[in-house]
Motif scaffolding. Structure first.
Motif, PDB file in Angstrom:
ATOM      1  N   SER A   4       0.834  -1.210   0.000  1.00 32.22           N
ATOM      2  CA  SER A   4       0.000   0.000   0.000  1.00 32.22           C
ATOM      3  C   SER A   4       0.864   1.253   0.000  1.00 32.22           C
ATOM      4  O   SER A   4       0.486   2.282  -0.547  1.00 32.22           O
ATOM      5  N   LEU A   5       2.050   1.105   0.588  1.00 30.20           N
ATOM      6  CA  LEU A   5       3.014   2.203   0.581  1.00 30.20           C
ATOM      7  C   LEU A   5       3.445   2.525  -0.853  1.00 30.20           C
ATOM      8  O   LEU A   5       3.467   3.674  -1.276  1.00 30.20           O
ATOM      9  N   VAL A   6       3.757   1.455  -1.584  1.00 26.50           N
ATOM     10  CA  VAL A   6       4.165   1.623  -2.984  1.00 26.50           C
ATOM     11  C   VAL A   6       3.000   2.173  -3.806  1.00 26.50           C
ATOM     12  O   VAL A   6       3.178   3.071  -4.614  1.00 26.50           O
ATOM     13  N   ASN A   7       1.821   1.661  -3.543  1.00 28.03           N
ATOM     14  CA  ASN A   7       0.645   2.163  -4.255  1.00 28.03           C
ATOM     15  C   ASN A   7       0.442   3.654  -4.039  1.00 28.03           C
ATOM     16  O   ASN A   7       0.097   4.387  -4.958  1.00 28.03           O
ATOM     17  N   SER A   8       0.676   4.069  -2.783  1.00 31.70           N
ATOM     18  CA  SER A   8       0.472   5.490  -2.483  1.00 31.70           C
ATOM     19  C   SER A   8       1.539   6.348  -3.166  1.00 31.70           C
ATOM     20  O   SER A   8       1.340   7.540  -3.391  1.00 31.70           O
ATOM     21  N   GLN A   9       2.661   5.739  -3.506  1.00 34.22           N
ATOM     22  CA  GLN A   9       3.732   6.483  -4.170  1.00 34.22           C
ATOM     23  C   GLN A   9       3.584   6.472  -5.690  1.00 34.22           C
ATOM     24  O   GLN A   9       4.287   7.179  -6.389  1.00 34.22           O
ATOM     25  N   THR A  10       2.692   5.598  -6.192  1.00 40.68           N
ATOM     26  CA  THR A  10       2.539   5.484  -7.641  1.00 40.68           C
ATOM     27  C   THR A  10       1.577   6.554  -8.126  1.00 40.68           C
ATOM     28  O   THR A  10       0.461   6.682  -7.627  1.00 40.68           O
ATOM     29  N   ASP A  11       2.019   7.322  -9.077  1.00 36.43           N
ATOM     30  CA  ASP A  11       1.209   8.410  -9.604  1.00 36.43           C
ATOM     31  C   ASP A  11       0.230   7.854 -10.640  1.00 36.43           C
ATOM     32  O   ASP A  11       0.573   7.651 -11.790  1.00 36.43           O
ATOM     33  N   SER A  12      -0.985   7.580 -10.197  1.00 38.21           N
ATOM     34  CA  SER A  12      -1.945   6.948 -11.113  1.00 38.21           C
ATOM     35  C   SER A  12      -2.523   7.940 -12.112  1.00 38.21           C
ATOM     36  O   SER A  12      -3.223   7.562 -13.040  1.00 38.21           O
ATOM     37  N   THR A  13      -2.223   9.250 -11.928  1.00 35.02           N
ATOM     38  CA  THR A  13      -2.710  10.225 -12.909  1.00 35.02           C
ATOM     39  C   THR A  13      -2.035  10.024 -14.268  1.00 35.02           C
ATOM     40  O   THR A  13      -2.566  10.444 -15.286  1.00 35.02           O
ATOM     41  N   ILE A  14      -0.869   9.362 -14.248  1.00 34.31           N
ATOM     42  CA  ILE A  14      -0.172   9.033 -15.499  1.00 34.31           C
ATOM     43  C   ILE A  14      -1.098   8.208 -16.391  1.00 34.31           C
ATOM     44  O   ILE A  14      -1.108   8.322 -17.598  1.00 34.31           O
ATOM     45  N   ASP A  15      -1.877   7.381 -15.721  1.00 22.81           N
ATOM     46  CA  ASP A  15      -2.753   6.457 -16.436  1.00 22.81           C
ATOM     47  C   ASP A  15      -4.029   7.129 -16.923  1.00 22.81           C
ATOM     48  O   ASP A  15      -4.767   6.573 -17.726  1.00 22.81           O
ATOM     49  N   ASP A  16      -4.261   8.335 -16.447  1.00 24.07           N
ATOM     50  CA  ASP A  16      -5.538   9.000 -16.670  1.00 24.07           C
ATOM     51  C   ASP A  16      -5.749   9.468 -18.108  1.00 24.07           C
ATOM     52  O   ASP A  16      -6.865   9.591 -18.572  1.00 24.07           O
ATOM     53  N   LYS A  17      -4.639   9.719 -18.775  1.00 29.10           N
ATOM     54  CA  LYS A  17      -4.690  10.275 -20.115  1.00 29.10           C
ATOM     55  C   LYS A  17      -5.246   9.250 -21.109  1.00 29.10           C
ATOM     56  O   LYS A  17      -4.759   8.130 -21.175  1.00 29.10           O
ATOM     57  N   VAL A  18      -6.242   9.648 -21.855  1.00 24.67           N
ATOM     58  CA  VAL A  18      -6.783   8.772 -22.895  1.00 24.67           C
ATOM     59  C   VAL A  18      -5.973   8.990 -24.165  1.00 24.67           C
ATOM     60  O   VAL A  18      -5.869  10.107 -24.664  1.00 24.67           O
ATOM     61  N   ILE A  19      -5.346   7.922 -24.642  1.00 22.10           N
ATOM     62  CA  ILE A  19      -4.490   8.066 -25.826  1.00 22.10           C
ATOM     63  C   ILE A  19      -5.075   7.290 -27.004  1.00 22.10           C
ATOM     64  O   ILE A  19      -5.943   6.434 -26.830  1.00 22.10           O
ATOM     65  N   ALA A  20      -4.555   7.607 -28.188  1.00 21.05           N
ATOM     66  CA  ALA A  20      -4.885   6.875 -29.416  1.00 21.05           C
ATOM     67  C   ALA A  20      -6.387   6.765 -29.668  1.00 21.05           C
ATOM     68  O   ALA A  20      -6.928   5.687 -29.853  1.00 21.05           O
ATOM     69  N   SER A  21      -7.060   7.902 -29.631  1.00 21.76           N
ATOM     70  CA  SER A  21      -8.479   7.918 -29.984  1.00 21.76           C
ATOM     71  C   SER A  21      -8.647   7.561 -31.458  1.00 21.76           C
ATOM     72  O   SER A  21      -9.601   6.909 -31.855  1.00 21.76           O
ATOM     73  N   PHE A  22      -7.673   8.051 -32.253  1.00 25.24           N
ATOM     74  CA  PHE A  22      -7.631   7.694 -33.673  1.00 25.24           C
ATOM     75  C   PHE A  22      -6.196   7.284 -33.984  1.00 25.24           C
ATOM     76  O   PHE A  22      -5.276   7.612 -33.251  1.00 25.24           O
ATOM     77  N   LYS A  23      -6.041   6.559 -35.064  1.00 24.38           N
ATOM     78  CA  LYS A  23      -4.712   6.056 -35.374  1.00 24.38           C
ATOM     79  C   LYS A  23      -3.830   7.131 -35.981  1.00 24.38           C
ATOM     80  O   LYS A  23      -2.630   7.153 -35.802  1.00 24.38           O
ATOM     81  N   THR A  24      -4.448   8.037 -36.719  1.00 22.91           N
ATOM     82  CA  THR A  24      -3.654   9.031 -37.426  1.00 22.91           C
ATOM     83  C   THR A  24      -4.372  10.375 -37.440  1.00 22.91           C
ATOM     84  O   THR A  24      -5.463  10.504 -36.890  1.00 22.91           O
ATOM     85  N   THR A  25      -3.734  11.381 -38.039  1.00 19.55           N
ATOM     86  CA  THR A  25      -4.249  12.745 -37.927  1.00 19.55           C
ATOM     87  C   THR A  25      -5.466  13.011 -38.809  1.00 19.55           C
ATOM     88  O   THR A  25      -6.077  14.061 -38.707  1.00 19.55           O
ATOM     89  N   ARG A  26      -5.774  12.071 -39.704  1.00 17.25           N
ATOM     90  CA  ARG A  26      -6.943  12.273 -40.559  1.00 17.25           C
ATOM     91  C   ARG A  26      -7.758  10.993 -40.704  1.00 17.25           C
ATOM     92  O   ARG A  26      -7.196   9.890 -40.688  1.00 17.25           O
TER      93      ARG A  26
END
Lengths: 310, 189
Positions: free
Chosen positions: A28-50
């Motif tokens: 739980s100590l390690v969990n509290s030190q892990t920045d879970s906001t890193i995971d928050d970002k939604v990536i790759a909504s589309f594969k490319t710019t068009r």
């Protein structure tokens, strides 16, 4: 002796409990030190710019260069299609080469050159995309970007007063502009959609046509495997002009198959419109889907890393 | 009577000892590494792929020898943004499996209060891509002035963790990924 045993036992018990508690504490100590906001970002909504005609919220990342070739053949069926033109393959109507470069992860600039099927569609373009909002898993639900640019035609002025390619009166007539607000959401691993209020302004138009057009674009990607997806987009012009009604204006529709092969992204697609820039396909399209005026085309994207991130 | 007093003394000593052990916070048992570095490396004749995260977290219990690490998969940065996207989207599937964990016990616990270099064997398990695989890894621990530095290099076979590499990129990605962990532990106050 009983007293001795009790104390010893309770001591061991106490010690054991303490050690056990500490070991649960460790995770739980390690969990509290892990920045879970890193995971928050939604990536790759589309594969490319068009997608097909519509730009997506994806950016070319900082220090990367996206080289794209968009290619559209002629009508598959209808009066200009059929077996005599090998279903449009003989008529390469639209080609666009473009380079998009990421200055920052949130800001890219692009330059392109299009060869079109008719006189005013040979254009240079400059464009820029800026990311305003990032979709978050536990936070803002949408990705929002601004996209805009201009096209410029270098072709010779006809000098004939009524021509659309008569630029004798003003160089400004060679310029057209477009702007979009791109609003997208990745719903889940498979499905993302985008909606884009669009404005197109042309400095020179035919009599009875609008200089400024408003439109709403919609597009979507549906992944069918890790590397393949179905893509589609559609533009609805909101203020169709009398001139457009006269020429039988049609809304641009695109449907395609997206395949990613490590470094390249391929689109094999069908679209109705001629022209590859917003200021061309939006106001000028007369290709009728129901008349078989659908064309085959492809987009190829290759990303090169110019500046390596360390 | 003399015997009884002796016995009481022993009991007293044991009580003191037990209390001393049970409340021995003076000597830190739990050590923490807030920004541990994890690097991985894939080498093939066609392409070298390298990624690093500075956001791993680790904890070590010097008494029990238990050691625990966790890293968010999206914290790994690559040279090329496209690689990073492929890593998250196609291989590691970080939206489904956001983190990796190592949980182990040091087999030969040294005296961490003494300065020195220790080659330690850790028996544990690596949880990655939702697959838990038992792993024994070697690590070097260096104790200096109340600091503990740990370093370990080990290979992770993609196959073990059910990470599928399609034939098209098979020549670009090594079957065995070399992982390096660097952690600086400080006593938890």
């Amino acid at each position: 002796m009983n007293c001795f045993k009790i104390i010893l036992l309770s001591g061991i018990l106490l010690l054991g409990m303490r050690l056990a508690a500490q070991d649960d504490e460790l995770a739980s100590l390690v969990n509290s030190q892990t920045d879970s906001t890193i995971d928050d970002k939604v990536i790759a909504s589309f594969k490319t710019t068009r997608l097909i005609n519509l730009t997506t919220i994806e950016q070319v990342k900082r220090g990367e260069l996206d080289f794209r070739i968009a290619h559209r053949f002629g009508d598959i069926a209808g009066s200009a299609g059929g077996a005599s033109t090998f279903f449009g393959f003989d008529n390469v109507s639209d080609i666009r080469f473009s380079f998009d470069y990421g200055i920052f992860d949130v800001w890219q600039i692009g330059i392109g050159r299009s060869k079109g099927g008719y006189s005013t569609s040979q254009v240079f373009d400059l464009n820029s995309k800026f990311k305003l909002a990032q979709q978050k898993k536990n936070g803002f639900p949408l990705a929002i970007s601004l996209f805009g640019g201009l096209t410029f035609t270098s072709m010779q002025s006809s000098g004939v007063l009524s021509d659309i390619n008569n630029f004798n009166r003003s160089t400004a007539h060679r310029f057209n502009y477009f702007g979009q607000i791109l609003i997208a959401r990745k719903m889940n691993d498979q499905f993302s959609f985008i909606i884009a209020p669009t404005i197109v302004h042309r400095n020179l138009v035919f009599l009875g046509d609008n200089n400024t057009h408003f439109a709403i674009a919609a597009g979507a990607r549906f992944k069918i495997s890790k590397r393949a997806a179905i893509i589609a987009d559609y533009y609805q012009v909101l203020n169709v002009s009398n001139f457009q009604k006269l020429i039988g204006h049609q809304m641009p529709i695109g449907l395609g198959f997206e395949l990613e092969t490590g470094g390249h992204v391929f689109h094999a697609l069908f679209s109705t419109n001629t022209g590859l820039m917003e200021s061309q396909f939006l106001p000028n399209n007369t290709a009728k889907f129901t008349a078989g005026q659908v064309r085959f085309g492809f987009n190829i994207s290759r990303v090169f890393t110019i500046i390596k991130d360390k | 009577m003399v015997f009884k007093i002796e016995k009481l003394k022993i009991i007293l000593k044991i009580i003191i000892l037990v209390i001393a052990i049970a409340s021995s916070n003076a000597q830190a048992q739990v050590w923490l590494s807030k920004n541990a570095k994890i690097r991985f490396f894939s080498k093939t004749p066609l392409e070298d792929i390298e990624a690093a995260s500075n956001y791993a977290a680790g904890a070590l219990n010097t008494k029990t020898g238990r050691i625990f690490f966790k890293v968010m998969m999206k914290s790994f940065k690559f040279e090329k943004a496209l690689m990073e996207e492929h890593f998250n989207e196609n291989y590691i599937e970080s939206d489904k499996y956001p983190s990796a964990e190592f949980d182990g016990i040091i087999q030969n616990i040294p005296d961490f209060t003494k300065d020195g270099n220790y080659e330690l064997m850790i028996k544990g398990s690596l949880l990655l891509h939702a697959t838990k695989v038992p792993r024994d890894i070697k690590a070097t621990f260096r104790v200096t002035n109340g600091k503990i530095e740990a370093k370990s290099i080990f290979l992770v076979p993609c196959q073990d963790h059910n990470i599928k590499i399609p034939s098209i990129t098979r020549k670009n990605i090594s079957d065995n990924i070399e992982v390096t962990i660097l952690a600086n532990f400080t006593a938890k106050s």
